[in-house]
Design a protein around this motif. Structure first.
Motif, PDB file in Angstrom:
ATOM      1  N   LEU A  88      44.680  40.330  40.026  1.00  0.00           N
ATOM      2  CA  LEU A  88      43.588  41.221  39.628  1.00  0.00           C
ATOM      3  C   LEU A  88      42.381  41.057  40.552  1.00  0.00           C
ATOM      4  N   ARG A 112      35.430  49.879  39.423  1.00  0.00           N
ATOM      5  CA  ARG A 112      36.871  50.115  39.220  1.00  0.00           C
ATOM      6  C   ARG A 112      37.615  48.813  38.963  1.00  0.00           C
ATOM      7  N   GLU A 113      37.235  47.785  39.707  1.00  0.00           N
ATOM      8  CA  GLU A 113      37.871  46.480  39.546  1.00  0.00           C
ATOM      9  C   GLU A 113      37.588  45.916  38.151  1.00  0.00           C
ATOM     10  N   GLN A 171      36.993  47.682  35.452  1.00  0.00           N
ATOM     11  CA  GLN A 171      37.788  48.458  34.505  1.00  0.00           C
ATOM     12  C   GLN A 171      39.250  48.006  34.511  1.00  0.00           C
ATOM     13  N   ARG A 172      39.769  47.676  35.690  1.00  0.00           N
ATOM     14  CA  ARG A 172      41.153  47.195  35.804  1.00  0.00           C
ATOM     15  C   ARG A 172      41.319  45.875  35.040  1.00  0.00           C
ATOM     16  N   VAL A 173      40.338  44.996  35.167  1.00  0.00           N
ATOM     17  CA  VAL A 173      40.375  43.715  34.439  1.00  0.00           C
ATOM     18  C   VAL A 173      40.348  43.972  32.931  1.00  0.00           C
ATOM     19  N   LYS A 174      39.435  44.842  32.491  1.00  0.00           N
ATOM     20  CA  LYS A 174      39.352  45.152  31.058  1.00  0.00           C
ATOM     21  C   LYS A 174      40.657  45.744  30.543  1.00  0.00           C
ATOM     22  N   ALA A 175      41.238  46.657  31.303  1.00  0.00           N
ATOM     23  CA  ALA A 175      42.500  47.277  30.886  1.00  0.00           C
ATOM     24  C   ALA A 175      43.609  46.232  30.804  1.00  0.00           C
ATOM     25  N   HIS A 176      43.671  45.354  31.765  1.00  0.00           N
ATOM     26  CA  HIS A 176      44.712  44.323  31.794  1.00  0.00           C
ATOM     27  C   HIS A 176      44.634  43.420  30.565  1.00  0.00           C
TER      28      HIS A 176
END
Length: 153
Positions: free
Chosen positions: A13, A135-136, A138-143
């Protein structure tokens, strides 16, 4: 007999780096950890960290002293590239070790003691977001399942 100890890195991530400690690392494992951590600083990219110490036992006195020296020697790099560290700490001994290391290393980056991995991820995502890495973040939150659920009604 104690279970084997290890330190693992997950950079899937990136710019979030997740480091997991298990047991009490050997001096060889600890030196390998420091070298690997240095490799991430050498990227010269802003990043946040999560240290998962839920299976961690304790650092030896020698390792604590080595960690303090390592942090002091890299204070400028850490200040420039580390957005901070969230530490998942469930053990009072690990919490004490952290406070000793941070006090004597004169840490220059933010840190957040967390009681769970989702709490640590939320804090780290906030650090990424504040640094403009939206964006990064959001990617962490989604993961980690931290994105708000959308209403279908």
């Amino acid at each position: 007999m104690e279970p084997p100890s290890h330190i693992t890195f997950d950079d899937s991530l990136w710019p979030l780096l997740v480091v997991r400690y298990s047991g009490t690392p050997t001096n060889e494992q600890f030196e390998a950890y420091l070298a690997r951590r240095q490799s991430y600083l050498d990227r010269k990219e802003k990043h946040a960290l999560i240290y998962d110490t839920t299976s961690f036992k304790v650092l030896t006195t020698e390792q604590r002293q080595r960690q303090i020296l390592w942090l002091r020697e890299r204070a400028a790099l850490m200040k420039k590239y580390s957005l901070g560290s969230a530490l998942v700490i469930t053990s009072p001994i690990a919490r004490l070790t952290l406070s000793i290391v941070l006090q004597f290393s004169q840490a220059q980056t933010p840190y957040h003691p967390a009681r769970s991995l989702p709490e640590a991820a939320r804090w780290a995502a906030g650090q990424l977001h504040e640094a403009g890495l939206v964006r990064e973040a959001q990617r962490v939150k989604a993961h980690f399942g931290l994105m708000p659920q959308r209403s279908t009604g």
